[in-house]
Write an enzyme that holds these catalytic residues in place. Structure first.
Site, PDB file in Angstrom:
ATOM      1  N   GLU A  22     -14.878  45.797  36.066  1.00 24.89           N
ATOM      2  CA  GLU A  22     -15.849  45.269  35.107  1.00 24.89           C
ATOM      3  C   GLU A  22     -15.624  45.873  33.728  1.00 24.89           C
ATOM      4  O   GLU A  22     -15.752  45.182  32.707  1.00 24.89           O
ATOM      5  CB  GLU A  22     -17.280  45.576  35.559  1.00 24.89           C
ATOM      6  CG  GLU A  22     -17.711  44.839  36.800  1.00 24.89           C
ATOM      7  CD  GLU A  22     -19.128  45.174  37.181  1.00 24.89           C
ATOM      8  OE1 GLU A  22     -20.000  44.317  36.955  1.00 24.89           O
ATOM      9  OE2 GLU A  22     -19.354  46.297  37.678  1.00 24.89           O
ATOM     10  N   LYS A  99     -26.758  38.805  33.722  1.00 31.09           N
ATOM     11  CA  LYS A  99     -25.361  39.093  34.062  1.00 31.09           C
ATOM     12  C   LYS A  99     -24.901  38.031  35.066  1.00 31.09           C
ATOM     13  O   LYS A  99     -24.827  38.272  36.266  1.00 31.09           O
ATOM     14  CB  LYS A  99     -25.256  40.508  34.649  1.00 31.09           C
ATOM     15  CG  LYS A  99     -23.840  41.012  34.836  1.00 31.09           C
ATOM     16  CD  LYS A  99     -23.857  42.465  35.297  1.00 31.09           C
ATOM     17  CE  LYS A  99     -22.452  42.985  35.513  1.00 31.09           C
ATOM     18  NZ  LYS A  99     -22.453  44.383  35.973  1.00 31.09           N
TER      19      LYS A  99
END
Length: 121
Positions: A22, A99
């Site tokens: 990420e 997200k």
């Protein structure tokens, strides 16, 4: 306070998350911000100086999302709500961080964290 400025769906690319991939790849985050303040001075004067300039607010929020990575969207939301409260005219702020590309191994639409804070006097 019943007056509000709402900025919804603000998109920015960040590198937040607990996983290395990420941080390396990054992903899009979506921010909704609601500011509670007295808008009557701006309504009377018709002058942007008497309100929160939402374009400048968007710039500051994007700078946080694209800035220093954090592990949790809870931490990101906290930083963003503090940006909203930095203007002394803002009595309260609610920020939601979405997200939508979170690493969840199941079909889902969104993961979001919402924080509401008020100014302490």
């Amino acid at each position: 306070m019943t007056d509000r400025i709402e900025l919804t769906g603000l998109r920015a690319y960040g590198r937040h998350g607990v996983y290395d991939f990420e941080r390396a790849q990054g992903q899009e985050f979506v921010v909704d911000a609601v500011l509670e303040l007295d808008l009557s001075p701006a309504a009377r004067s018709d002058d942007v100086a008497d309100t929160v300039h939402y374009g400048e607010l968007a710039d500051r929020l994007v700078a946080v999302v694209t800035g220093e990575p954090v592990n949790l969207i809870e931490t990101l939301a906290d930083r963003l709500v503090e940006v909203c409260l930095a203007d002394p005219r803002v009595h309260g702020a609610t920020v939601t961080v979405h997200k939508p590309e979170a690493p969840v191994p199941h079909a889902f639409t969104d993961v979001a964290v919402t924080m509401r804070r008020t100014r302490t006097r």
